[in-house]
Write a protein that holds these residues in place. Structure first.
Motif, short mmCIF file in Angstrom:
data_model
loop_
_atom_site.label_atom_id
_atom_site.label_comp_id
_atom_site.label_asym_id
_atom_site.label_seq_id
_atom_site.Cartn_x
_atom_site.Cartn_y
_atom_site.Cartn_z
N LEU A 193 1.75 5.47 -16.59
CA LEU A 193 2.93 5.45 -17.46
C LEU A 193 2.71 4.63 -18.73
O LEU A 193 3.59 4.58 -19.58
CB LEU A 193 4.14 4.88 -16.70
N PHE A 194 1.55 4.01 -18.85
CA PHE A 194 1.29 3.16 -20.01
C PHE A 194 1.10 4.00 -21.26
O PHE A 194 0.37 4.99 -21.26
CB PHE A 194 0.05 2.30 -19.77
N ALA A 254 7.47 10.31 -0.28
CA ALA A 254 6.05 10.56 -0.56
C ALA A 254 5.82 10.70 -2.06
O ALA A 254 4.85 10.15 -2.60
CB ALA A 254 5.59 11.82 0.17
N LEU A 255 6.71 11.41 -2.74
CA LEU A 255 6.60 11.58 -4.19
C LEU A 255 6.70 10.24 -4.90
O LEU A 255 5.89 9.93 -5.79
CB LEU A 255 7.68 12.53 -4.70
N LEU A 256 7.68 9.43 -4.52
CA LEU A 256 7.86 8.12 -5.16
C LEU A 256 6.70 7.18 -4.88
O LEU A 256 6.25 6.44 -5.76
CB LEU A 256 9.18 7.50 -4.73
N VAL A 268 1.84 4.45 -7.06
CA VAL A 268 0.39 4.19 -7.13
C VAL A 268 -0.16 4.63 -8.48
O VAL A 268 -0.95 3.91 -9.10
CB VAL A 268 -0.34 4.90 -5.97
N ALA A 269 0.26 5.78 -8.95
CA ALA A 269 -0.22 6.27 -10.25
C ALA A 269 0.22 5.32 -11.37
O ALA A 269 -0.57 5.02 -12.28
CB ALA A 269 0.30 7.68 -10.50
N ALA A 270 1.44 4.84 -11.31
CA ALA A 270 1.94 3.90 -12.33
C ALA A 270 1.14 2.61 -12.30
O ALA A 270 0.81 2.04 -13.35
CB ALA A 270 3.42 3.62 -12.12
N PRO A 274 0.85 -1.19 0.00
CA PRO A 274 0.00 0.00 0.00
C PRO A 274 0.89 1.25 0.00
O PRO A 274 2.02 1.21 0.50
CB PRO A 274 -0.80 -0.10 1.30
N GLU A 275 0.38 2.34 -0.52
CA GLU A 275 1.17 3.56 -0.67
C GLU A 275 1.84 3.99 0.64
O GLU A 275 3.05 4.27 0.66
CB GLU A 275 0.27 4.69 -1.19
#
Length: 99
Positions: free
Chosen positions: A76-77, A62-64, A69-71, A43-44
């Motif tokens: 990124l697809f 936090a950024l990574l 989670v976004a990826a 989990p994030e």
């Protein structure tokens, strides 16, 4: 590309021609090294804690973690094939990159 006319303001997504998920990457690394590598989806918040525990500054962690989670949600697809067209050939797959 950067030196040609008409590029101002354009954005190019430089994604490879083939995609992979992290479980596949872990399996490929295991295969190439002969050592077990397991991908563990965290989990994030837990991932952020792990990153901080290995010495990353809290803001970067936090950024990574947010990027992770976004990826995972497909951020990124990209199937556009822009990178292959720019370099004039197909891109190298992750399996080929691992040798």
């Amino acid at each position: 590309m950067l030196t040609t006319e008409g590029q101002a303001g354009k954005v190019y997504e430089l994604a490879g021609d083939s995609s992979y998920i992290l479980t596949e990457l872990a399996a490929l690394i295991s295969q190439k090294t002969g050592k077990p590598v397991v991908y563990q989806n965290l989990p994030e918040a837990e991932f952020e804690v792990v990153l901080i525990s290995v010495g990353l500054p809290a803001g970067l962690a936090a950024l990574l973690a947010d990027s992770y989670v976004a990826a995972a949600k497909g951020a990124l697809f990209d199937e556009g094939g822009v990178l292959g067209r720019l370099i004039g050939r197909g891109t190298t797959s992750v399996a080929e990159s691992l040798g």
